[in-house]
Design a protein around this motif. Structure first.
Motif, short mmCIF file in Angstrom:
data_model
loop_
_atom_site.label_atom_id
_atom_site.label_comp_id
_atom_site.label_asym_id
_atom_site.label_seq_id
_atom_site.Cartn_x
_atom_site.Cartn_y
_atom_site.Cartn_z
N GLN A 239 8.63 -12.31 7.13
CA GLN A 239 8.09 -12.99 5.94
C GLN A 239 7.88 -12.03 4.79
N GLY A 240 8.21 -10.75 4.98
CA GLY A 240 8.06 -9.77 3.91
C GLY A 240 6.68 -9.15 3.88
N PHE A 241 6.42 -8.42 2.82
CA PHE A 241 5.14 -7.73 2.66
C PHE A 241 4.69 -7.87 1.21
N THR B 291 -1.01 -7.44 6.96
CA THR B 291 0.02 -8.33 7.48
C THR B 291 0.23 -8.08 8.96
N SER B 292 0.46 -9.14 9.70
CA SER B 292 0.79 -9.03 11.12
C SER B 292 2.22 -9.50 11.33
N ASP C 284 5.44 2.19 5.84
CA ASP C 284 5.21 2.29 4.40
C ASP C 284 6.27 1.48 3.67
N PHE C 285 5.84 0.48 2.91
CA PHE C 285 6.76 -0.41 2.22
C PHE C 285 7.00 -0.02 0.77
N THR C 286 6.35 1.05 0.31
CA THR C 286 6.49 1.43 -1.09
C THR C 286 7.06 2.84 -1.21
N ASN C 287 7.45 3.21 -2.42
CA ASN C 287 7.95 4.55 -2.69
C ASN C 287 6.93 5.37 -3.46
#
Length: 120
Positions: free
Chosen positions: A26-28, A33-34, A79-82
């Motif tokens: 479902q994304g982030f 989030t689980s 980690d979903f970010t830069n």
């Protein structure tokens, strides 16, 4: 990929990787989030062809069982970010599915005690 599972001794010791693509979730959105992933080859998992000229494919039942039977490492995207930040992963669990009777491993993978040979 959200999760990658690697087996060094699979595919005649050439190694094999299956992964669950982030695009199948479902994304982030930045909130806690689980994720719950079903450990079945038909539930979104993809197998690395180990060649950049080929697309990742859905693993066969046999290759999926072989990789899970010989796990060398599990990598989880944390980690979903830069950008600079603090990220925590907690409550990683492997929970068995409810029993469906006597056998949990398909009959085609029961030729050896470690499920490394499969005839599915």
């Amino acid at each position: 990929n959200l999760v990658e599972i690697y087996c060094r001794s699979c595919d005649l010791f050439q190694g094999a990787t299956i992964a669950f693509p982030l695009s199948k979730t479902q994304g982030f959105d930045g909130n806690t989030t689980s994720y719950s992933l079903i450990m079945k080859e038909t539930e979104g998992w993809m197998k690395d062809p180990q060649n950049v000229l080929y697309e990742w494919t859905v693993p066969s039942k046999c290759s999926f069982i072989e990789i899970l039977s010989g796990i060398t490492s599990v990598r989880i995207l944390g980690d979903f970010t830069n950008w600079y930040e603090t990220v925590n992963i907690d409550n990683v669990q492997w929970v068995p599915a409810p029993s469906r009777g006597r056998y949990h491993v398909p009959i085609c993978a029961q030729d050896t005690p470690n499920c490394r040979k499969c005839s599915c």
